[in-house]
Scaffold this motif. Structure first.
Motif, PDB file in Angstrom:
ATOM      1  N   VAL A   1      26.803 -31.612 -10.600  1.00 24.23           N
ATOM      2  CA  VAL A   1      26.422 -30.195 -10.608  1.00 24.23           C
ATOM      3  C   VAL A   1      24.897 -30.087 -10.569  1.00 24.23           C
ATOM      4  O   VAL A   1      24.348 -29.273  -9.822  1.00 24.23           O
ATOM      5  N   TRP A   2      24.230 -30.904 -11.339  1.00 21.05           N
ATOM      6  CA  TRP A   2      22.769 -30.899 -11.358  1.00 21.05           C
ATOM      7  C   TRP A   2      22.209 -31.219  -9.971  1.00 21.05           C
ATOM      8  O   TRP A   2      21.265 -30.576  -9.513  1.00 21.05           O
ATOM      9  N   ASP A   3      22.795 -32.210  -9.317  1.00 22.07           N
ATOM     10  CA  ASP A   3      22.334 -32.573  -7.969  1.00 22.07           C
ATOM     11  C   ASP A   3      22.533 -31.422  -6.980  1.00 22.07           C
ATOM     12  O   ASP A   3      21.680 -31.176  -6.126  1.00 22.07           O
ATOM     13  N   VAL A   4      23.645 -30.724  -7.084  1.00 17.51           N
ATOM     14  CA  VAL A   4      23.896 -29.583  -6.192  1.00 17.51           C
ATOM     15  C   VAL A   4      22.900 -28.467  -6.474  1.00 17.51           C
ATOM     16  O   VAL A   4      22.298 -27.903  -5.550  1.00 17.51           O
ATOM     17  N   VAL A   5      22.700 -28.142  -7.744  1.00 17.82           N
ATOM     18  CA  VAL A   5      21.810 -27.042  -8.117  1.00 17.82           C
ATOM     19  C   VAL A   5      20.366 -27.333  -7.725  1.00 17.82           C
ATOM     20  O   VAL A   5      19.651 -26.456  -7.245  1.00 17.82           O
TER      21      VAL A   5
ATOM     22  N   THR B   1      41.584 -32.058   3.334  1.00 17.53           N
ATOM     23  CA  THR B   1      41.804 -31.432   4.641  1.00 17.53           C
ATOM     24  C   THR B   1      41.164 -30.056   4.698  1.00 17.53           C
ATOM     25  O   THR B   1      40.681 -29.642   5.751  1.00 17.53           O
ATOM     26  N   LEU B   2      41.119 -29.360   3.588  1.00 16.56           N
ATOM     27  CA  LEU B   2      40.447 -28.067   3.533  1.00 16.56           C
ATOM     28  C   LEU B   2      38.928 -28.252   3.508  1.00 16.56           C
ATOM     29  O   LEU B   2      38.205 -27.624   4.274  1.00 16.56           O
ATOM     30  N   VAL B   3      38.452 -29.118   2.643  1.00 16.07           N
ATOM     31  CA  VAL B   3      37.008 -29.305   2.463  1.00 16.07           C
ATOM     32  C   VAL B   3      36.362 -29.854   3.738  1.00 16.07           C
ATOM     33  O   VAL B   3      35.241 -29.477   4.075  1.00 16.07           O
ATOM     34  N   GLN B   4      37.056 -30.708   4.463  1.00 20.97           N
ATOM     35  CA  GLN B   4      36.500 -31.278   5.690  1.00 20.97           C
ATOM     36  C   GLN B   4      36.240 -30.205   6.746  1.00 20.97           C
ATOM     37  O   GLN B   4      35.380 -30.369   7.597  1.00 20.97           O
ATOM     38  N   ARG B   5      36.944 -29.113   6.690  1.00 24.94           N
ATOM     39  CA  ARG B   5      36.785 -28.040   7.676  1.00 24.94           C
ATOM     40  C   ARG B   5      35.634 -27.085   7.340  1.00 24.94           C
ATOM     41  O   ARG B   5      35.286 -26.238   8.157  1.00 24.94           O
ATOM     42  N   LEU B   6      35.061 -27.232   6.163  1.00 26.77           N
ATOM     43  CA  LEU B   6      34.009 -26.320   5.725  1.00 26.77           C
ATOM     44  C   LEU B   6      32.631 -26.776   6.224  1.00 26.77           C
ATOM     45  O   LEU B   6      32.420 -27.947   6.514  1.00 26.77           O
ATOM     46  N   SER B   7      31.720 -25.817   6.257  1.00 24.84           N
ATOM     47  CA  SER B   7      30.333 -26.132   6.587  1.00 24.84           C
ATOM     48  C   SER B   7      29.689 -26.860   5.406  1.00 24.84           C
ATOM     49  O   SER B   7      30.287 -26.995   4.339  1.00 24.84           O
ATOM     50  N   ARG B   8      28.456 -27.279   5.596  1.00 21.05           N
ATOM     51  CA  ARG B   8      27.736 -27.971   4.517  1.00 21.05           C
ATOM     52  C   ARG B   8      27.645 -27.066   3.287  1.00 21.05           C
ATOM     53  O   ARG B   8      27.889 -27.503   2.168  1.00 21.05           O
ATOM     54  N   LYS B   9      27.319 -25.798   3.499  1.00 24.06           N
ATOM     55  CA  LYS B   9      27.193 -24.861   2.390  1.00 24.06           C
ATOM     56  C   LYS B   9      28.544 -24.678   1.686  1.00 24.06           C
ATOM     57  O   LYS B   9      28.612 -24.646   0.459  1.00 24.06           O
ATOM     58  N   GLY B  10      29.613 -24.563   2.464  1.00 22.79           N
ATOM     59  CA  GLY B  10      30.949 -24.431   1.886  1.00 22.79           C
ATOM     60  C   GLY B  10      31.335 -25.657   1.075  1.00 22.79           C
ATOM     61  O   GLY B  10      31.932 -25.546   0.002  1.00 22.79           O
ATOM     62  N   ARG B  11      30.983 -26.828   1.583  1.00 22.15           N
ATOM     63  CA  ARG B  11      31.263 -28.062   0.849  1.00 22.15           C
ATOM     64  C   ARG B  11      30.486 -28.103  -0.464  1.00 22.15           C
ATOM     65  O   ARG B  11      31.012 -28.537  -1.489  1.00 22.15           O
TER      66      ARG B  11
ATOM     67  N   VAL C   1      29.461 -25.514  -2.215  1.00 26.93           N
ATOM     68  CA  VAL C   1      30.073 -24.551  -3.133  1.00 26.93           C
ATOM     69  C   VAL C   1      31.336 -25.141  -3.743  1.00 26.93           C
ATOM     70  O   VAL C   1      31.556 -25.056  -4.963  1.00 26.93           O
ATOM     71  N   CYS C   2      32.170 -25.763  -2.916  1.00 26.30           N
ATOM     72  CA  CYS C   2      33.396 -26.395  -3.430  1.00 26.30           C
ATOM     73  C   CYS C   2      33.066 -27.532  -4.388  1.00 26.30           C
ATOM     74  O   CYS C   2      33.711 -27.686  -5.428  1.00 26.30           O
ATOM     75  N   MET C   3      32.059 -28.321  -4.036  1.00 26.77           N
ATOM     76  CA  MET C   3      31.651 -29.432  -4.887  1.00 26.77           C
ATOM     77  C   MET C   3      31.187 -28.902  -6.244  1.00 26.77           C
ATOM     78  O   MET C   3      31.559 -29.445  -7.294  1.00 26.77           O
ATOM     79  N   PHE C   4      30.391 -27.848  -6.222  1.00 19.95           N
ATOM     80  CA  PHE C   4      29.893 -27.236  -7.448  1.00 19.95           C
ATOM     81  C   PHE C   4      31.058 -26.721  -8.296  1.00 19.95           C
ATOM     82  O   PHE C   4      31.176 -27.041  -9.481  1.00 19.95           O
ATOM     83  N   MET C   5      31.939 -25.932  -7.696  1.00 17.99           N
ATOM     84  CA  MET C   5      33.048 -25.332  -8.438  1.00 17.99           C
ATOM     85  C   MET C   5      34.017 -26.387  -8.969  1.00 17.99           C
ATOM     86  O   MET C   5      34.472 -26.300 -10.118  1.00 17.99           O
ATOM     87  N   ALA C   6      34.332 -27.378  -8.132  1.00 23.09           N
ATOM     88  CA  ALA C   6      35.254 -28.430  -8.564  1.00 23.09           C
ATOM     89  C   ALA C   6      34.693 -29.197  -9.758  1.00 23.09           C
ATOM     90  O   ALA C   6      35.415 -29.509 -10.711  1.00 23.09           O
ATOM     91  N   ASN C   7      33.400 -29.476  -9.724  1.00 23.41           N
ATOM     92  CA  ASN C   7      32.802 -30.229 -10.823  1.00 23.41           C
ATOM     93  C   ASN C   7      32.659 -29.386 -12.083  1.00 23.41           C
ATOM     94  O   ASN C   7      32.724 -29.912 -13.192  1.00 23.41           O
ATOM     95  N   ILE C   8      32.502 -28.074 -11.941  1.00 21.74           N
ATOM     96  CA  ILE C   8      32.504 -27.199 -13.126  1.00 21.74           C
ATOM     97  C   ILE C   8      33.885 -27.247 -13.783  1.00 21.74           C
ATOM     98  O   ILE C   8      34.008 -27.378 -15.006  1.00 21.74           O
TER      99      ILE C   8
ATOM    100  N   VAL D   1      21.570 -33.475  -3.817  1.00 22.14           N
ATOM    101  CA  VAL D   1      22.796 -34.109  -3.343  1.00 22.14           C
ATOM    102  C   VAL D   1      22.571 -34.607  -1.918  1.00 22.14           C
ATOM    103  O   VAL D   1      21.989 -33.917  -1.083  1.00 22.14           O
ATOM    104  N   THR D   2      23.001 -35.837  -1.667  1.00 23.69           N
ATOM    105  CA  THR D   2      22.786 -36.431  -0.347  1.00 23.69           C
ATOM    106  C   THR D   2      23.951 -36.106   0.577  1.00 23.69           C
ATOM    107  O   THR D   2      25.029 -35.726   0.128  1.00 23.69           O
ATOM    108  N   GLU D   3      23.710 -36.299   1.848  1.00 22.51           N
ATOM    109  CA  GLU D   3      24.779 -36.079   2.836  1.00 22.51           C
ATOM    110  C   GLU D   3      25.932 -37.048   2.608  1.00 22.51           C
ATOM    111  O   GLU D   3      27.095 -36.703   2.813  1.00 22.51           O
ATOM    112  N   GLU D   4      25.599 -38.246   2.173  1.00 21.13           N
ATOM    113  CA  GLU D   4      26.644 -39.238   1.913  1.00 21.13           C
ATOM    114  C   GLU D   4      27.538 -38.789   0.750  1.00 21.13           C
ATOM    115  O   GLU D   4      28.761 -38.950   0.798  1.00 21.13           O
TER     116      GLU D   4
END
Length: 181
Positions: free
Chosen positions: A147-151, A74-84, A86-93, A155-158
């Motif tokens: 993480v590699w895909d994000v960096v 519910t939090l991540v869905q409200r974020l922009s692409r960049k915010g998502r 960043v969250c994806m990167f941090m969560a996977n770290i 990473v795809t939109e899907e």
């Protein structure tokens, strides 16, 4: 490479199906023996427990691959692409750290577990607790790939939509596919 990964995950899925089927046969057979013939196979009880442990930990790797673990969508869905991203990167770290700690802990316990044996089958308990190394390493490698895909910007939109928990809604996924064309 993608085909090899898909084959590996299909084999893991087959392993889960096999473990579940074997558990059902062992437990059902034991119930029939116990109530029908006043007998039991103690081996089936122990092996069913071992299979359950393996099924749980292998399933955790497959579930993580599908982004199906509990998240704060519910939090991540409200974020922009960049915010998502960043969250994806941090969560996977964080997941990489946890997976590494889990695998290293299982590795450090290996010598102790290898000298302990199951009471009925006599199997080394390293076979039971050793699955922690597989699970920790598997989750670590999947998170490392993400993480590699994000960096690298691959990473795809899907994948971002799956991370945000939008994969279950087919209309959203159709819209994501349209945007990424």
């Amino acid at each position: 490479m993608k085909a090899l990964q898909d084959l590996f995950y299909r084999l893991l899925g087959f392993l889960l199906v096999f473990a579940l089927a074997a558990m059902c046969v062992m437990v059902f057979g034991n119930v029939v023996l116990r109530y029908g013939f006043n007998q039991s196979l103690v081996v089936s009880e122990e092996m069913a427990r071992f299979f359950f442990v393996w099924m749980t930990f292998v399933g955790a790797v497959l579930t993580f691959r599908e982004n199906a673990h509990i998240g704060i969508e519910t939090l991540v869905q409200r974020l922009s692409r960049k915010g998502r991203l960043v969250c994806m990167f941090m969560a996977n770290i964080v997941v990489m750290v946890c997976g590494a700690v889990f695998a290293m802990g299982a590795w450090e316990q290996h010598d102790i577990n290898a000298t302990m044996f199951a009471p009925v089958t006599g199997l080394s308990l390293a076979w039971v607790y050793g699955i922690g190394m597989f699970t920790g390493a598997g989750v670590f490698l999947i998170a490392l790939g993400r993480v590699w895909d994000v960096v690298t910007g691959k990473v795809t939109e899907e994948e971002i939509a799956r991370f945000a928990g939008e994969y279950h809604n087919e209309e959203i996924m159709d819209a994501v596919r349209e945007v990424s064309k």
